[in-house]
Enzyme design. Structure first.
Site, mmCIF file in Angstrom:
data_model
loop_
_atom_site.group_PDB
_atom_site.id
_atom_site.type_symbol
_atom_site.label_atom_id
_atom_site.label_comp_id
_atom_site.label_asym_id
_atom_site.label_seq_id
_atom_site.Cartn_x
_atom_site.Cartn_y
_atom_site.Cartn_z
ATOM 1 N N ARG A 1 -6.358 3.249 18.684
ATOM 2 C CA ARG A 1 -6.036 4.600 19.158
ATOM 3 C C ARG A 1 -6.773 5.001 20.432
ATOM 4 O O ARG A 1 -6.271 5.780 21.230
ATOM 5 C CB ARG A 1 -6.356 5.626 18.062
ATOM 6 C CG ARG A 1 -5.466 5.540 16.851
ATOM 7 C CD ARG A 1 -5.957 6.476 15.762
ATOM 8 N NE ARG A 1 -5.224 6.283 14.527
ATOM 9 C CZ ARG A 1 -5.669 6.637 13.335
ATOM 10 N NH1 ARG A 1 -6.859 7.217 13.218
ATOM 11 N NH2 ARG A 1 -4.947 6.430 12.261
ATOM 12 N N GLY B 1 0.817 -1.215 0.000
ATOM 13 C CA GLY B 1 0.000 0.000 0.000
ATOM 14 C C GLY B 1 0.846 1.259 0.000
ATOM 15 O O GLY B 1 2.076 1.211 0.125
ATOM 16 N N CYS C 1 -3.727 10.980 10.453
ATOM 17 C CA CYS C 1 -2.754 11.825 9.752
ATOM 18 C C CYS C 1 -3.005 13.312 10.004
ATOM 19 O O CYS C 1 -2.057 14.091 10.193
ATOM 20 C CB CYS C 1 -2.764 11.529 8.263
ATOM 21 S SG CYS C 1 -4.403 11.459 7.520
ATOM 22 N N HIS D 1 -1.557 17.216 3.468
ATOM 23 C CA HIS D 1 -2.720 17.777 4.154
ATOM 24 C C HIS D 1 -2.399 19.190 4.629
ATOM 25 O O HIS D 1 -1.302 19.459 5.128
ATOM 26 C CB HIS D 1 -3.089 16.933 5.369
ATOM 27 C CG HIS D 1 -3.698 15.608 5.038
ATOM 28 N ND1 HIS D 1 -3.978 15.196 3.758
ATOM 29 C CD2 HIS D 1 -4.101 14.586 5.855
ATOM 30 C CE1 HIS D 1 -4.518 13.978 3.796
ATOM 31 N NE2 HIS D 1 -4.601 13.599 5.059
#
Length: 344
Positions: A99, A12, A130, A242
């Protein structure tokens, strides 16, 4: 003796980036193994100047692995991370699966590196979302100086955050527009080419999306549970990187000049803030870089102690692969793990 590192999800976007960064940073590994699903078995992936053949996850023996970098999605991680950890490897997981588990540390090394010590509870350390990772890198030094009360953030997130399928869809739709062909829409809920979409992940009952909720909860877990944060997350037609527009309210006074000096001295942050055309960083410049870039720092006159700034980072690196490897480096540098003895 060096470590044995397994990268699960090696085919990936993030898995390939992990392999690249392990080589770039000369991580102390004697052996690196690329692992993915059975359908990818035998596929070749690059690792520095070498090529690795991908092995199948469901048949691999992890008993001599020291560190497993997991980037294979939440459902795979829920099933496999505990099984891999039970064989004695430390799992650093890039999905959202762990998380919010109170027994799993959520770590950005520039923010809360000491939390890696808690990995022994389950043998798993979580990588944050992210968009959260780059935000807390910028917020941490400011919070230490003036104590953050509230954050309002709007994100402009690239399609690579949705994986290879997201990047392929932007590519296909852009080509289709130029060649006057019909647009196909599969990955995103609306057309992404020459457009933007104010939805990332699914909607929750309160009207926020899961992506927005992640930013709220993860910032509290890593930085300070008392911080109030609200987010609006937007997908934009950018391949990598981002961006975030951030407004912060502090308990104590802080000027733009003070913030600029604090951020210049902060680990993982690069300030590029010239008040002139082009005197800021865009996702194009951030792609392929390790830093979190901060620009457009200014005082927010709508609140008593407020700042506004622009924040950009490569989501595949600091938002995922790089952060995971920095966590592994934190474990090694603190002597919290030792390489297993392996048969000659």
């Amino acid at each position: 003796m060096g470590f044995k590192v397994a990268v699960v999800g090696a085919t990936g976007n993030v898995g390939r980036e992990m392999l690249d960064i392990l080589a770039e940073r000369a991580f102390p590994a004697d052996e690196v193994v690329a692992i993915a699903s059975r359908r990818s078995q035998g596929t070749e992936v690059s690792f520095g100047d070498r090529t690795l053949k991908v092995k199948a996850l469901d048949t691999y023996d992890f008993s001599d692995v020291d560190i497993c970098l997991m980037s294979a999605g939440g459902e795979t991680s829920k099933e496999w991370s505990p099984r891999i950890a039970a064989q004695g490897a430390v799992v650093i997981d890039n999905s959202s699966a762990w998380r919010y588990d109170p027994d799993v540390p959520l770590v950005v090394p520039e923010v809360n590196a000491e939390a890696v010590r808690d990995f022994k509870k389950k043998g798993i350390i979580a990588n944050p979302n992210c968009s959260t990772a780059q935000l807390v890198v910028a917020l941490k030094p400011l919070h230490d100086h003036a104590k953050i009360l509230r954050v309002v953030v709007s994100t402009y997130q690239s399609v690579s955050g949705a994986g290879k399928e997201g990047m392929d869809e932007l590519d296909r739709q852009t080509k289709a527009i130029y060649s006057l062909q019909d647009l196909q829409q599969n990955k995103f809920p609306k057309r992404i080419a020459f457009n933007l979409i104010p939805q990332i992940d699914t909607f929750m009952e309160d009207g926020f999306t899961k992506e927005e909720w992640k930013m709220m909860v993860e910032t509290k877990k890593m930085l300070d549970p008392k911080i109030k944060l609200t987010a609006t997350c937007v997908r934009v037609p950018v391949f990598i990187g981002h961006s975030e527009s951030v407004n912060v309210e502090f308990e104590n006074p802080i000027t733009a000049d003070e913030a600029r000096d604090i951020l210049r001295a902060a680990p993982g942050v690069v300030v590029i803030d010239k008040r002139e055309p082009g005197g800021y960083v865009t996702p194009h410049e951030a792609a392929g870089e390790d830093a979190t870039y901060v620009s457009r720092i200014r005082e927010d006159i709508t609140v008593e102690n407020g700042l506004a700034f622009w924040c950009v980072s490569d989501n595949l690196r600091k938002g995922a692969a790089l952060n995971a490897i920095q966590i592994a480096e934190s474990l090694v540098n603190r002597s919290l793990i030792q390489a297993k003895k392996r048969a000659a």
